[in-house]
Design a protein around this motif. Sequence first.
Motif, PDB file in Angstrom:
ATOM      1  N   ALA A  46       0.825  -1.211   0.000  1.00 51.06           N
ATOM      2  CA  ALA A  46       0.000   0.000   0.000  1.00 51.06           C
ATOM      3  C   ALA A  46       0.856   1.255   0.000  1.00 51.06           C
ATOM      4  CB  ALA A  46      -0.938  -0.007   1.198  1.00 51.06           C
ATOM      5  N   TYR A  47       1.950   1.241   0.746  1.00 52.37           N
ATOM      6  CA  TYR A  47       2.822   2.415   0.809  1.00 52.37           C
ATOM      7  C   TYR A  47       3.350   2.771  -0.574  1.00 52.37           C
ATOM      8  CZ  TYR A  47       6.816   5.372   2.015  1.00 52.37           C
ATOM      9  OH  TYR A  47       7.711   6.403   2.076  1.00 52.37           O
ATOM     10  N   PHE A  48       3.941   1.801  -1.253  1.00 52.96           N
ATOM     11  CA  PHE A  48       4.541   2.091  -2.559  1.00 52.96           C
ATOM     12  C   PHE A  48       3.482   2.318  -3.638  1.00 52.96           C
ATOM     13  CE2 PHE A  48       8.237   0.069  -0.531  1.00 52.96           C
ATOM     14  CZ  PHE A  48       9.193   1.024  -0.833  1.00 52.96           C
ATOM     15  N   TYR A  49       2.381   1.584  -3.561  1.00 58.90           N
ATOM     16  CA  TYR A  49       1.331   1.744  -4.573  1.00 58.90           C
ATOM     17  C   TYR A  49       0.692   3.129  -4.487  1.00 58.90           C
ATOM     18  CZ  TYR A  49      -2.962   0.907  -7.185  1.00 58.90           C
ATOM     19  OH  TYR A  49      -3.990   0.995  -8.086  1.00 58.90           O
ATOM     20  N   ASP A  54      -0.759   8.025  -6.678  1.00 57.36           N
ATOM     21  CA  ASP A  54      -1.114   9.386  -6.259  1.00 57.36           C
ATOM     22  C   ASP A  54      -1.909  10.130  -7.333  1.00 57.36           C
ATOM     23  OD1 ASP A  54      -1.241  11.463  -4.468  1.00 57.36           O
ATOM     24  OD2 ASP A  54       0.711  12.304  -5.002  1.00 57.36           O
ATOM     25  N   SER A  55      -2.930   9.471  -7.872  1.00 59.00           N
ATOM     26  CA  SER A  55      -3.677  10.050  -8.994  1.00 59.00           C
ATOM     27  C   SER A  55      -4.452  11.308  -8.610  1.00 59.00           C
ATOM     28  CB  SER A  55      -4.653   8.999  -9.554  1.00 59.00           C
ATOM     29  OG  SER A  55      -5.512   8.512  -8.527  1.00 59.00           O
ATOM     30  N   GLY A 127      -4.799  11.551   3.892  1.00 59.30           N
ATOM     31  CA  GLY A 127      -4.097  11.099   2.702  1.00 59.30           C
ATOM     32  C   GLY A 127      -3.622   9.657   2.788  1.00 59.30           C
ATOM     33  N   GLY A 128      -3.024   9.186   1.684  1.00 57.77           N
ATOM     34  CA  GLY A 128      -2.580   7.805   1.611  1.00 57.77           C
ATOM     35  C   GLY A 128      -1.520   7.463   2.634  1.00 57.77           C
TER      36      GLY A 128
END
Length: 210
Positions: A46-49, A54-55, A127-128
């Motif tokens: 999830a972190y890297f994706y 970050d669309s 945020g993510g």
Amino acid sequence: MEASASAPTSPEIELEPPEWQPRALWVGSRELCGVSAFYFAAFFFAYFYLRSLDSNKSWTIGSVHPPVAFGVAILVLLVLSAIALRAAAQRPELTLRAGGAALAFAMLAIVLQVIEWTTLGFGPASGGYASVFIGWTVSFAVYGLLCAYWIETQVATAWRRGRERIGATPADVLTDVETVHAGVRACSFFWTFSVVIGAVMFVLLYVLGT
């Protein structure tokens, strides 16, 4: 009516040989490591994706800064806990002292994690990155608490068995020590693996950060 097909009312249950238990604990601890790796891999992915995709430009929303000092302190305590439990796994005579220290370090790390949450200036909706941070820290705190319980049971078992060995034959003492210590070794292996996972996520969440 004849009940010839029914199960016997008092079946003879053969107990598992005590010498099998160390091997079962060895295998079980490795299987738990595999399960844990698959679970925590979700946060790694999830972190890297989310960071690379970050669309919606929502990797961070507002001011999101992880408290690095808390992260370092928590990681240091976890490492000390793993080292102490490893010492207990290598030397049975240190099980009570080193195991107790491992438990204390682990619990202190969890307490610091709870305190850290009260100092955050962001939440899971920031945020993510924030969602991964909160999800990871909450999951690992619960996970660490369960591990701490396992450590506690090993220390308590060693203490109780030590009192029960008084007056036992040397052969019985040797068998019992090996069985109890096998549990400490399995717990140590699993806890060390868990701390390594924690160290990897520390690098992602605190060093690489946002």
